[in-house]
Design an enzyme around this catalytic site. Structure first.
Site, mmCIF file in Angstrom:
data_model
loop_
_atom_site.group_PDB
_atom_site.id
_atom_site.type_symbol
_atom_site.label_atom_id
_atom_site.label_comp_id
_atom_site.label_asym_id
_atom_site.label_seq_id
_atom_site.Cartn_x
_atom_site.Cartn_y
_atom_site.Cartn_z
ATOM 1 N N GLU A 193 0.592 -1.048 -0.026
ATOM 2 C CA GLU A 193 0.107 0.200 -0.056
ATOM 3 C C GLU A 193 1.036 1.160 0.038
ATOM 4 O OE1 GLU A 193 -3.181 -0.231 -0.633
ATOM 5 O OE2 GLU A 193 -2.509 -2.349 -0.883
ATOM 6 N N CYS A 218 -1.610 9.329 3.837
ATOM 7 C CA CYS A 218 -1.760 9.228 2.434
ATOM 8 C C CYS A 218 -2.925 9.457 1.815
ATOM 9 C CB CYS A 218 -1.630 7.634 2.225
ATOM 10 S SG CYS A 218 -2.984 6.705 3.288
HETATM 11 P P1 NAD Z 1 8.700 4.767 3.618
HETATM 12 O O1 NAD Z 1 8.571 4.184 2.336
HETATM 13 O O2 NAD Z 1 9.846 5.729 3.946
HETATM 14 O O3 NAD Z 1 8.993 3.685 4.858
HETATM 15 C C1 NAD Z 1 8.188 2.572 4.948
HETATM 16 C C2 NAD Z 1 8.840 1.580 5.767
HETATM 17 O O4 NAD Z 1 9.570 0.934 4.821
HETATM 18 C C3 NAD Z 1 9.652 1.997 6.908
HETATM 19 O O5 NAD Z 1 9.311 0.814 7.620
HETATM 20 C C4 NAD Z 1 10.901 1.740 6.515
HETATM 21 O O6 NAD Z 1 11.761 1.755 7.355
HETATM 22 C C5 NAD Z 1 10.736 0.698 5.449
HETATM 23 N N1 NAD Z 1 11.831 0.707 4.416
HETATM 24 C C6 NAD Z 1 12.792 1.577 3.990
HETATM 25 N N2 NAD Z 1 13.529 1.034 2.904
HETATM 26 C C7 NAD Z 1 13.163 0.032 2.872
HETATM 27 C C8 NAD Z 1 13.729 -1.261 1.990
HETATM 28 N N3 NAD Z 1 14.819 -1.060 1.148
HETATM 29 N N4 NAD Z 1 13.641 -2.462 2.134
HETATM 30 C C9 NAD Z 1 12.272 -2.758 3.222
HETATM 31 N N5 NAD Z 1 11.665 -1.769 4.059
HETATM 32 C C10 NAD Z 1 12.352 -0.456 3.478
HETATM 33 O O7 NAD Z 1 7.361 5.306 3.984
HETATM 34 P P2 NAD Z 1 7.120 6.531 5.343
HETATM 35 O O8 NAD Z 1 7.875 7.626 5.069
HETATM 36 O O9 NAD Z 1 7.279 5.456 6.445
HETATM 37 O O10 NAD Z 1 5.310 6.601 5.155
HETATM 38 C C11 NAD Z 1 5.100 7.543 4.473
HETATM 39 C C12 NAD Z 1 4.746 6.919 3.125
HETATM 40 O O11 NAD Z 1 3.594 6.081 3.321
HETATM 41 C C13 NAD Z 1 3.742 7.841 2.178
HETATM 42 O O12 NAD Z 1 4.090 7.653 1.034
HETATM 43 C C14 NAD Z 1 2.298 7.616 2.521
HETATM 44 O O13 NAD Z 1 1.512 8.014 1.316
HETATM 45 C C15 NAD Z 1 2.373 6.070 2.539
HETATM 46 N N6 NAD Z 1 1.454 5.550 3.305
HETATM 47 C C16 NAD Z 1 0.488 4.802 2.520
HETATM 48 C C17 NAD Z 1 -0.739 4.100 2.937
HETATM 49 C C18 NAD Z 1 -1.671 3.455 2.461
HETATM 50 O O14 NAD Z 1 -2.694 3.052 2.880
HETATM 51 N N7 NAD Z 1 -1.689 3.344 1.237
HETATM 52 C C19 NAD Z 1 -0.937 4.566 4.427
HETATM 53 C C20 NAD Z 1 -0.033 5.306 5.232
HETATM 54 C C21 NAD Z 1 1.076 5.722 4.710
#
Ligand code: NAD
Length: 522
Positions: A292, A326
């Site tokens: 997501e 999001c």
């Molecule tokens: P992010 O993508 O920076 O990080 C998300 C998670 O992925 C974190 O736990 C991070 O540590 C991990 N991560 C980072 N690099 C990785 C890798 N190489 N392999 C595996 N895991 C890795 O996002 P964020 O800043 O934590 O959250 C904000 C984002 O999330 C925004 O883009 C927002 O729109 C999205 N979001 C989407 C929803 C939805 O339901 N669609 C809900 C909430 C947030």
């Protein structure tokens, strides 16, 4: 249907505390003090039920007062992540054999514990990610909802499933778990999304390695403790905070990882999807990826809309939790005849938003989560100033925390960068549409498709948008944020993700596979 299911009341959403009653205010203040008294505490990894302290630590800062350390969390090495996956795989052999009823009981107990400690979780959200009281309380109730809803859903999936009778055979379809799942949640719903993703994986009989965001590892550690208290056996939930590029890539690429449940940005989601598609030596399955991702969500304001309601809906959707949802409205698309009036009323409404310390009861908008978020959003504001006219905001506030003014940029072209790229902060672009056709065209012009909203009094426009507004969650005459578990199953189209519809009836299926069993009768 199982007898357990019959004993359980149908799901209803947890009531949200409004903080209008002095007793609730006093309890929240006491919880804030208790959480603050534990600032700086250390939180270990949890691998196979064992607590493991590491030398390398992740410092979780209060974004409203950057010098305050909310907690110091152990950071897993590659070897520890590997060990966590091995132990999760070993525990899967017993956990998968437990009944759906027993696993659902763990979720019901976790929900009860969270309800008892709701103000403490609210306070953690205030301090670790900068949510104001109302947003924090909304999130804690959502976490309780996920536990209660998925527990009931597990009982449904564990029950009998209709199958066409066939003479001379006894036939059955049953749902079984997948294996070890990597659960990777974002920081912005550090509690609710983490709890939802983890609970769904566990209640269906999978075991989990949980890699939280480095911006919210303390809340994650508290959730791991809570599941243990609720009766989850050691090894079912393993906690390995650490760097995304090292620990994240390792758990995603590991041959014993069966599925990845990810919520976060498009960039990381696509990277995970690509990595998971490669077959590692010794891997015996195609990994399942539930991803997501981000949004660029529009609210369309038709010429016939109730303009005050539209202004209110846009302001709340754009600046609730500092625009870090999001589902946040980041573009308002307004039909030409009401464009000027809308812009003027929006300016007046945004001026009323109070920005400040979210631990104080009346704060409207808190800080953004981190220095890197602050820098990235500030850069987008500069880009925006060149792509439109700055209506209000645009500045940082003080240097005690990561505070930015609510920012509105008007007269923006639909294909501008600030109109199409996710900013994930308190920045709204406003667009003038020639007519309703043009408004819908703009609303659908990004690569995302998460939420959208339309304000109109015209039934024909509602019916057109129902078909043509291409988003996973569409709303009419209301804000684009605040999806409720069970009521508004949540997930987006296109680059917003795999449309998992969290909090909906199809969600648990993503953590299960079906086995069809046929016995010839003699
Ligand atoms: P992010 O993508 O920076 O990080 C998300 C998670 O992925 C974190 O736990 C991070 O540590 C991990 N991560 C980072 N690099 C990785 C890798 N190489 N392999 C595996 N895991 C890795 O996002 P964020 O800043 O934590 O959250 C904000 C984002 O999330 C925004 O883009 C927002 O729109 C999205 N979001 C989407 C929803 C939805 O339901 N669609 C809900 C909430 C947030």
């Amino acid at each position: 249907m199982s007898t357990t299911l019959e004993r359980i009341a149908p799901f209803t959403n947890e009531p949200v505390k409004k903080f209008s009653d002095p007793q609730e205010i006093a309890e929240m203040q006491a919880a804030l003090a208790r959480v603050k008294a534990r600032f700086g505490e250390r939180y270990p990894l949890v691998i196979g039920g064992r607590r493991v302290e590491t030398e390398k630590q992740i410092l979780s800062r209060n974004p409203a007062h950057k010098s305050e350390i909310v907690g110091s969390v152990s950071s897993a090495s590659a070897a520890q992540a590997e060990e966590a996956i091995e132990l999760a795989a070993a525990t899967f052999e017993s956990w998968k054999r437990e009944s759906f009823e027993l696993r659902a009981e763990v979720l019901f107990r976790a929900a009860a514990l969270m309800r008892e400690r709701r103000y403490e979780f609210d306070a953690l959200l205030v301090y670790e990610v900068g949510k104001n009281w109302a947003e924090a309380e909304g999130e804690t109730t959502e976490a309780i909802d996920f536990l209660e809803y998925y527990a009931r859903e597990a009982l449904r999936y564990g029950g009998e499933h209709p199958i066409v009778p066939f003479p001379g055979e006894r036939n059955e379809l049953r749902y079984i778990p997948l294996g070890v799942g990597a659960v990777i949640p974002p920081w912005n719903f550090a509690l609710a999304i983490l709890v939802g993703m983890t609970a769904a994986a566990l209640v269906t009989g999978n075991t989990v390695v949980l890699k939280p965001s480095s911006d919210s590892p303390v809340i994650a550690a508290r959730v791991v403790d809570l599941f243990e208290e609720a009766g989850l056996p050691a090894g079912a939930l393993n906690f390995i905070p650490g760097s995304g590029s090292v620990i994240g890539d390792l758990v995603v690429g590991h041959p014993k990882t069966r599925f990845i449940s990810f919520t976060g940005s498009k960039e990381v989601g696509l990277h995970i999807n690509e990595l998971a598609a490669k077959t590692a030596p010794g891997q015996r399955w195609i990994k399942r990826v539930v991803a997501e991702m981000g949004g660029k969500d529009s609210i369309v304001v038709a010429a016939d809309a109730d303009l005050d309601a539209a202004v209110e809906g846009v302001a709340v959707s754009a600046f609730g939790f500092t625009g870090q949802k999001c589902s946040a409205c980041s573009r308002a698309i307004v039909e030409a005849p009401v464009y000027e009036a809308f812009v003027e009323r929006l300016r007046a409404r945004v001026a009323k938003i109070s920005v400040g310390d979210p631990s104080l009861p009346d704060t409207g908008m808190g800080p953004v989560v981190s220095e890197s978020a602050f820098k990235s959003i500030s850069q987008y504001i500069e880009i925006g100033k060149g792509e439109g006219r700055l209506l209000c905001g645009g500045n940082a506030i003080g240097d005690e925390g990561y505070f930015l003014e609510p920012t509105v940029i008007v007269d923006v072209a639909p294909e501008a960068r600030i109109s199409c790229e996710e900013i994930f902060g308190p920045v709204l672009s406003v667009h003038k549409a020639r007519d309703f056709d043009h408004a819908l065209e703009i609303a659908n012009n990004t690569e995302f498709g998460l939420t959208g909203s339309l304000y109109t009094t015209d039934r024909a426009k509602i019916e057109r948008a129902r078909d043509e507004f291409f988003v996973g969650n569409l709303y009419f005459n209301r804000k684009s944020t605040g999806a409720l578990v069970g009521v508004h199953p949540f997930g987006g189209f296109n680059m917003s993700g795999t449309d998992s519809k969290a909090g909906g009836r199809d969600y648990l299926l993503l953590f299960l596979q079906a086995k069809s069993i046929s016995e010839k009768l003699s």
